[in-house]
Every structure is written in C-alpha cells, then in structure tokens.
Design a protein around this motif. Sequence first.
Motif, short mmCIF file in Angstrom:
data_model
loop_
_atom_site.label_atom_id
_atom_site.label_comp_id
_atom_site.label_asym_id
_atom_site.label_seq_id
_atom_site.Cartn_x
_atom_site.Cartn_y
_atom_site.Cartn_z
N PHE A 3 -6.78 -7.97 -10.46
CA PHE A 3 -7.71 -6.87 -10.72
C PHE A 3 -7.07 -5.54 -10.30
O PHE A 3 -7.23 -4.52 -10.97
CB PHE A 3 -9.04 -7.12 -9.99
N TYR A 4 -6.33 -5.54 -9.21
CA TYR A 4 -5.57 -4.36 -8.78
C TYR A 4 -4.68 -3.87 -9.92
O TYR A 4 -4.63 -2.67 -10.20
CB TYR A 4 -4.73 -4.71 -7.54
N ASP A 5 -3.96 -4.79 -10.55
CA ASP A 5 -3.04 -4.42 -11.63
C ASP A 5 -3.77 -3.89 -12.87
O ASP A 5 -3.17 -3.17 -13.67
CB ASP A 5 -2.17 -5.61 -12.03
N ALA A 6 -5.03 -4.23 -13.00
CA ALA A 6 -5.82 -3.71 -14.12
C ALA A 6 -6.37 -2.32 -13.81
O ALA A 6 -6.72 -1.57 -14.74
CB ALA A 6 -6.98 -4.66 -14.43
N GLN A 105 -7.20 -5.33 -1.29
CA GLN A 105 -8.51 -4.66 -1.29
C GLN A 105 -9.30 -4.92 -2.57
O GLN A 105 -10.52 -4.77 -2.57
CB GLN A 105 -8.32 -3.14 -1.10
N PHE A 106 -8.63 -5.28 -3.64
CA PHE A 106 -9.28 -5.52 -4.92
C PHE A 106 -9.61 -6.99 -5.16
O PHE A 106 -10.21 -7.33 -6.18
CB PHE A 106 -8.41 -4.99 -6.07
N GLU A 107 -9.22 -7.87 -4.24
CA GLU A 107 -9.48 -9.30 -4.41
C GLU A 107 -10.99 -9.54 -4.45
O GLU A 107 -11.72 -9.14 -3.56
CB GLU A 107 -8.82 -10.11 -3.31
N GLY A 108 -11.44 -10.15 -5.53
CA GLY A 108 -12.87 -10.44 -5.71
C GLY A 108 -13.69 -9.26 -6.17
O GLY A 108 -14.89 -9.39 -6.40
N ALA A 109 -13.06 -8.10 -6.31
CA ALA A 109 -13.81 -6.89 -6.69
C ALA A 109 -14.42 -7.00 -8.08
O ALA A 109 -15.44 -6.37 -8.36
CB ALA A 109 -12.90 -5.66 -6.62
N LEU A 132 -15.82 -1.29 -14.14
CA LEU A 132 -14.52 -0.78 -14.56
C LEU A 132 -14.44 -0.60 -16.08
O LEU A 132 -14.08 0.46 -16.56
CB LEU A 132 -13.40 -1.72 -14.10
N SER A 133 -14.81 -1.65 -16.82
CA SER A 133 -14.60 -1.62 -18.26
C SER A 133 -15.67 -0.88 -19.04
O SER A 133 -15.40 -0.38 -20.14
CB SER A 133 -14.45 -3.04 -18.81
N ALA A 134 -16.88 -0.76 -18.50
CA ALA A 134 -17.96 -0.11 -19.25
C ALA A 134 -18.33 1.26 -18.72
O ALA A 134 -19.07 2.00 -19.37
CB ALA A 134 -19.21 -1.01 -19.24
N PHE A 135 -17.82 1.63 -17.54
CA PHE A 135 -18.19 2.92 -16.98
C PHE A 135 -16.99 3.73 -16.50
O PHE A 135 -16.72 4.82 -17.00
CB PHE A 135 -19.21 2.75 -15.84
N SER A 136 -16.28 3.23 -15.51
CA SER A 136 -15.24 4.02 -14.86
C SER A 136 -14.09 4.38 -15.80
O SER A 136 -13.77 5.56 -15.97
CB SER A 136 -14.72 3.30 -13.62
N LEU A 137 -13.44 3.38 -16.38
CA LEU A 137 -12.31 3.68 -17.27
C LEU A 137 -12.73 4.46 -18.52
O LEU A 137 -12.03 5.41 -18.89
CB LEU A 137 -11.55 2.41 -17.64
N PRO A 138 -13.84 4.11 -19.19
CA PRO A 138 -14.21 4.92 -20.36
C PRO A 138 -14.44 6.39 -20.01
O PRO A 138 -13.99 7.28 -20.74
CB PRO A 138 -15.50 4.27 -20.87
N ASN A 139 -15.10 6.68 -18.90
CA ASN A 139 -15.31 8.07 -18.49
C ASN A 139 -13.99 8.74 -18.11
O ASN A 139 -13.74 9.89 -18.47
CB ASN A 139 -16.30 8.14 -17.33
#
Length: 167
Positions: A3-6, A105-109, A132-139
């Motif tokens: 998830f960190y890498d994403a 820090q991103f494990e299980g996030a 991440l995919s529907a809010f943070s990255l699109p904005n």
Amino acid sequence: MSFYDAVVPAYLQMLNSLTGLLTKAEAHCAAKKVDPSVLLGSRLFPDMLPLSKQIQLVSDFAAKGCARLTHSEVPSTPDTEKTFEELKQRLAKTIDYVKSFKPAQFEGADTKDVTFPAGPDKSITMKGQQFLSAFSLPNFYFHATTAHGILRHNGVEIGKRDFLGAS
C-alpha cells in the motif's frame, strides 16, 4: 505491491514535477516580462481557483492523505504563499513530509477506517483503499492537472512529459 508503494511514489512524482513546472513558469515570466502575480492568480475559468491555490491544494492532498492513511496527526498549513519561490518551498516541505513516512506505517491502511471532513459540519468515513482511490488521489491529480492547464493556457512551454516529471 504494498500500500505504501501505491501511495507515496504517486504523491512524490507529482510534487516533484510541479516543482519543475513552477520553475519553468517563473522563467517564462522573466523571459516574457510578465508580472509573476498575474500568472499565480490565473484561472482556467472565473469560478475556478487560481494557480497558487491549485498548488496549495496538491500539497494538502498529499500531506493529509498520508497522515490520514497512517492515522498520524493531520498537518495544517496556512495558505500564505504569494510567489513562485514560496510555492516551491511549500512543495519541498511537503516532499520532505511525504518522504518521512515508512512502509510499516501503511501496513493494513487499506482496510482501516479513514475519517475526513466533508464540509463545515460533516465528515465521511471510508476504508483506506476507497479513500485513496475515490477521494485523495482523484483530488490530488485534479488540482495538479488544473495547475498544468493554467500554465499551458498562459503560454508556458510545457507538455505531458513535464507533467509526468519525465523531461
């Protein structure tokens, strides 16, 4: 892929590319004898936010995205930047902040709840992956793309490779 890498590399790529875009915009203003405040206040349409605010929001979505996904304290950064140099400093601080996060820090996030404000008296809760995919990255990408569009529309000689940070 972790998830960190994403999350972290996506934010860092665009934060770095925007730094390059602002450098080119500053040089454009100097070469064309354009008052930098005119370009920093430019918008694609009157009801849209100006370039300076687009950069501030990109910075906020990256920093707050990482903080919320890792359940860290969400940073608050006042929007006081009025020059290219100040905006580049803000991006540099955001880059350092995003780089400070560790993969653990991103494990299980991706499956943890993320709650964030959605107006003055409302909040929304989503699972990390959805946040991440529907809010943070699109904005984040919306404001980065709009910043690029404002610069290109105003004659700064940049293209897709500049946006991707590949030039």
